[in-house]
Design a protein around this motif. Sequence first.
Motif, PDB file in Angstrom:
ATOM      1  N   SER A 124       1.718  33.735 -18.780  1.00 53.10           N
ATOM      2  CA  SER A 124       1.358  34.896 -18.294  1.00 53.10           C
ATOM      3  C   SER A 124       0.254  36.040 -17.952  1.00 53.10           C
ATOM      4  N   ASN A 125       0.430  36.963 -16.947  1.00 54.63           N
ATOM      5  CA  ASN A 125      -0.505  37.888 -16.982  1.00 54.63           C
ATOM      6  C   ASN A 125      -0.780  38.523 -18.285  1.00 54.63           C
ATOM      7  N   ASP A 126      -0.220  38.289 -19.184  1.00 53.42           N
ATOM      8  CA  ASP A 126      -0.519  39.779 -19.846  1.00 53.42           C
ATOM      9  C   ASP A 126      -1.714  38.652 -20.587  1.00 53.42           C
ATOM     10  N   PRO A 127      -3.001  40.046 -21.307  1.00 56.08           N
ATOM     11  CA  PRO A 127      -4.191  39.951 -21.997  1.00 56.08           C
ATOM     12  C   PRO A 127      -3.784  38.782 -23.422  1.00 56.08           C
ATOM     13  N   LEU A 128      -4.848  37.883 -23.180  1.00 55.36           N
ATOM     14  CA  LEU A 128      -4.137  37.153 -24.302  1.00 55.36           C
ATOM     15  C   LEU A 128      -6.159  37.277 -25.784  1.00 55.36           C
ATOM     16  N   HIS A 129      -5.046  36.697 -26.516  1.00 57.88           N
ATOM     17  CA  HIS A 129      -6.602  37.086 -27.248  1.00 57.88           C
ATOM     18  C   HIS A 129      -7.024  35.803 -27.975  1.00 57.88           C
ATOM     19  N   VAL A 130      -8.127  35.519 -27.882  1.00 59.10           N
ATOM     20  CA  VAL A 130      -8.567  33.775 -28.263  1.00 59.10           C
ATOM     21  C   VAL A 130      -9.566  33.900 -29.738  1.00 59.10           C
ATOM     22  N   LEU A 131      -9.610  33.065 -30.860  1.00 57.62           N
ATOM     23  CA  LEU A 131     -10.284  32.722 -31.189  1.00 57.62           C
ATOM     24  C   LEU A 131     -11.564  31.423 -30.675  1.00 57.62           C
ATOM     25  N   VAL A 132     -12.757  31.564 -30.584  1.00 56.21           N
ATOM     26  CA  VAL A 132     -13.495  31.069 -29.211  1.00 56.21           C
ATOM     27  C   VAL A 132     -14.774  30.245 -31.197  1.00 56.21           C
ATOM     28  N   ARG A 133     -14.977  29.718 -30.986  1.00 55.33           N
ATOM     29  CA  ARG A 133     -15.968  29.026 -32.105  1.00 55.33           C
ATOM     30  C   ARG A 133     -16.401  27.964 -31.105  1.00 55.33           C
ATOM     31  N   VAL A 134     -18.293  28.134 -31.216  1.00 51.41           N
ATOM     32  CA  VAL A 134     -18.963  27.701 -30.142  1.00 51.41           C
ATOM     33  C   VAL A 134     -19.834  26.741 -31.282  1.00 51.41           C
ATOM     34  N   TYR A 135     -19.874  25.525 -31.523  1.00 54.51           N
ATOM     35  CA  TYR A 135     -20.438  24.932 -32.561  1.00 54.51           C
ATOM     36  C   TYR A 135     -21.771  24.240 -31.126  1.00 54.51           C
ATOM     37  N   ILE A 136     -23.182  24.804 -31.746  1.00 53.42           N
ATOM     38  CA  ILE A 136     -24.804  24.651 -31.125  1.00 53.42           C
ATOM     39  C   ILE A 136     -25.037  23.779 -32.316  1.00 53.42           C
ATOM     40  N   VAL A 137     -24.769  22.299 -31.738  1.00 49.85           N
ATOM     41  CA  VAL A 137     -25.741  20.634 -32.313  1.00 49.85           C
ATOM     42  C   VAL A 137     -27.399  21.069 -31.985  1.00 49.85           C
ATOM     43  N   LYS A 138     -27.835  20.996 -31.068  1.00 52.67           N
ATOM     44  CA  LYS A 138     -29.375  20.682 -31.124  1.00 52.67           C
ATOM     45  C   LYS A 138     -29.093  20.727 -29.479  1.00 52.67           C
ATOM     46  N   LYS A 181     -25.436  25.153 -35.717  1.00 54.13           N
ATOM     47  CA  LYS A 181     -24.749  26.263 -36.327  1.00 54.13           C
ATOM     48  C   LYS A 181     -23.403  26.143 -35.346  1.00 54.13           C
ATOM     49  N   CYS A 182     -22.875  27.284 -36.070  1.00 57.25           N
ATOM     50  CA  CYS A 182     -21.491  27.519 -34.734  1.00 57.25           C
ATOM     51  C   CYS A 182     -21.280  29.164 -35.676  1.00 57.25           C
ATOM     52  N   PHE A 183     -20.996  29.620 -33.774  1.00 56.29           N
ATOM     53  CA  PHE A 183     -20.584  31.498 -34.138  1.00 56.29           C
ATOM     54  C   PHE A 183     -19.572  31.404 -33.460  1.00 56.29           C
ATOM     55  N   GLU A 184     -18.786  32.066 -34.426  1.00 54.29           N
ATOM     56  CA  GLU A 184     -16.812  32.929 -34.203  1.00 54.29           C
ATOM     57  C   GLU A 184     -17.144  34.301 -33.275  1.00 54.29           C
ATOM     58  N   VAL A 185     -16.420  34.523 -31.776  1.00 56.26           N
ATOM     59  CA  VAL A 185     -16.168  35.716 -31.447  1.00 56.26           C
ATOM     60  C   VAL A 185     -15.030  35.681 -30.609  1.00 56.26           C
ATOM     61  N   ASP A 186     -14.085  36.284 -30.667  1.00 57.64           N
ATOM     62  CA  ASP A 186     -12.866  37.257 -30.305  1.00 57.64           C
ATOM     63  C   ASP A 186     -12.995  37.314 -28.576  1.00 57.64           C
ATOM     64  N   ALA A 187     -12.462  37.130 -28.518  1.00 56.25           N
ATOM     65  CA  ALA A 187     -12.470  37.208 -26.990  1.00 56.25           C
ATOM     66  C   ALA A 187     -10.574  37.483 -26.490  1.00 56.25           C
ATOM     67  N   THR A 188     -10.723  37.958 -25.208  1.00 55.28           N
ATOM     68  CA  THR A 188      -9.546  39.199 -24.891  1.00 55.28           C
ATOM     69  C   THR A 188      -9.021  38.083 -23.230  1.00 55.28           C
ATOM     70  N   PHE A 189      -8.499  37.147 -22.764  1.00 59.01           N
ATOM     71  CA  PHE A 189      -8.203  36.410 -21.733  1.00 59.01           C
ATOM     72  C   PHE A 189      -7.588  37.534 -20.476  1.00 59.01           C
ATOM     73  N   PRO A 190      -7.819  38.210 -19.753  1.00 63.00           N
ATOM     74  CA  PRO A 190      -8.873  37.100 -18.289  1.00 63.00           C
ATOM     75  C   PRO A 190      -9.906  38.477 -18.467  1.00 63.00           C
ATOM     76  N   MET A 191     -10.228  39.491 -19.770  1.00 60.08           N
ATOM     77  CA  MET A 191     -11.810  40.177 -18.919  1.00 60.08           C
ATOM     78  C   MET A 191     -12.585  39.906 -20.037  1.00 60.08           C
ATOM     79  N   ASP A 192     -12.391  38.844 -21.184  1.00 54.61           N
ATOM     80  CA  ASP A 192     -13.507  38.096 -21.863  1.00 54.61           C
ATOM     81  C   ASP A 192     -14.145  36.237 -21.520  1.00 54.61           C
TER      82      ASP A 192
END
Length: 634
Positions: A124-138, A181-192
Amino acid sequence: SEKKLTFRGAAKTVSLASKLSPKTQRKKEKTNANTAQLKIAGLLKVYPNELESQPEFNGFKEWLHTFELYRGKKTGEAEDDDSRVVGKFKGSLKIYKIPLPPDIEDTTITGGDPSYGLFQGLPSNDPLHVLVRVYIVKASDLHPADINGKADPYIVLRLGKTTLNDKDNYISKQLNPVFGKCFEVDATFPMDSLLTIQIYDWDLVGSDDLIGETRIDLENRFYSRHRATVGIADKYEICGYNAWRDPMKPTQILAKLCKENKIEGPYFNPGKIRVGNRIFTGPIEDSSDENARRIAEENLALAILKHWEEIPKVGCKLVPEHVETRPLYNSDKPGIEQGKLEMWVDMFPMDMPPPGPQVDISPRKPTSYELRVIIWNTDDVVLEDDAFFTGEKMSDIYVKGWIKGPDDMQSTDIHYRSLTGEGNFNWRFIFPFDYLVAEEKIVISRKENLFSWDQTETKIPARLNLQVWDADHFSADDFLGALTLDLNQFPRGAKSSKQCTLGMLKQDGSVPQMSLFKHKRVKGWWPFHVKNEGEDEMELTGKVEAELHLLTAEEAEKHQAGMARNEPDPLEKPNRPDSSFIWFLSPLKSIRYILWHQYKWVILKAILLMLLILMVGLFFYNMPGYMVKKMMGA
């Protein structure tokens, strides 16, 4: 894995039975007990480059392509043309002949059968809210940013209007930092959709410098048929460190894929699952244990997901649990790689059940140990010096030891005037250190110099170094031999000095090895040696009787011991011969044990000769007077 294919009528039966040898099972259990990096090294797929560069994933552009939108005319100048970009268009174009041929082999842009519709599976073209977890190992091989050839890296993460700055947790003087480290951020597709990960160099004075950055199009991954949201794990587990991370269970994912691709199934039966015209079988669990039966069913569904590319037409390789290695670039140095970043990204739609807790990938914490080394005796040490009065061969023996380097070097007292190579010490060294069990390395944190702002962490092998020396009072001491014992793998000590040979140091597998971290305490004889100049052969220069005792910091606190021969738990003074002393500080002992012992008969003969000469002299001195008295009758 053992894979067997048989045919049953029109349906194909696929057996997916995993068999692990006892050795592999023990290794896996050990891996699960360790921390995140060991899990990554042992269980996850580690890609040497970006996930988009893997040929099986097609850059996640199997249907969603990105086109830059330009303004104005092309000038041919790179900088001017880049400034013309005003946005991006995402979409796909595909042309079909109408009516569709009945035997069409093509698929739609989403991988579906065109006979069921050309636009099936489109999101769907409707905005979609997503929880993004970014794991940075090294990070590894970072470009130096400071004049000392090092860098103080930290992470900055940008997604849409959100910026996460981890400047407070910079890592001092490292070109290969382990972030964990793990960073958590909220995103909205397709804007983010564009995730930017930057590595900066921290500076005490002035602005921080960008080392490099990498960018990931999350939207392409999210809508890909390869399901790049959360990697498919190797095994389904409901608890523990390797617990299933995806909000959807394998059976739910399989049902969703079948529904989206209009495949018949899945149909579940004990020990088997039918998908389309295929039957997948696995081990049958005891039906009385409902929990075990469900776990077996989930693992069987997971096995199908790992072989999803074998499904005709709609099948494709699903992204496994992984770590990707992404190059870092800097716009000021175009085309030149500034390092690499090991990481992975998990994405969870907000309209799904909330995900579990983050995976803890924080760097391992070293364990504190204390190594106690007692030097009991030495034997057959080479005799380096000549005695001052007698010319006899002798050595003033002492032993040095260290683990970390010159900073923690310790020495025994000196066994003076050893005429046979034997030395008696009863001397205790104590070496505290921090140890990473998984890497088998000792961790040292210290300032590089007086003006350093932070401590620098280095890792070295866990090795005990012992050396035997000959002490000289009016010149530099003479090195006699060395012994290096790897605390994880070293030969068991000999029971006696006669059994101690250079053959104990062979590295061809013929000599049994032991680990002090396993046995904790060992006592025996080991050989000192030197390498002959221009040759690879070793020469035996002495033997040492030592006792090694490894304790954790807690055990060492409960059972304290003093260094050298001090309290607590003091060692007895060695029973050294009376001839062991410094000759110029003990003149009487020198006369007794050097002159008298070596020249006893010469001294006695000299004394007798002197007495005889004295008597003859007195005789001739008194003879004339005595003769005159006799002649005169006095």
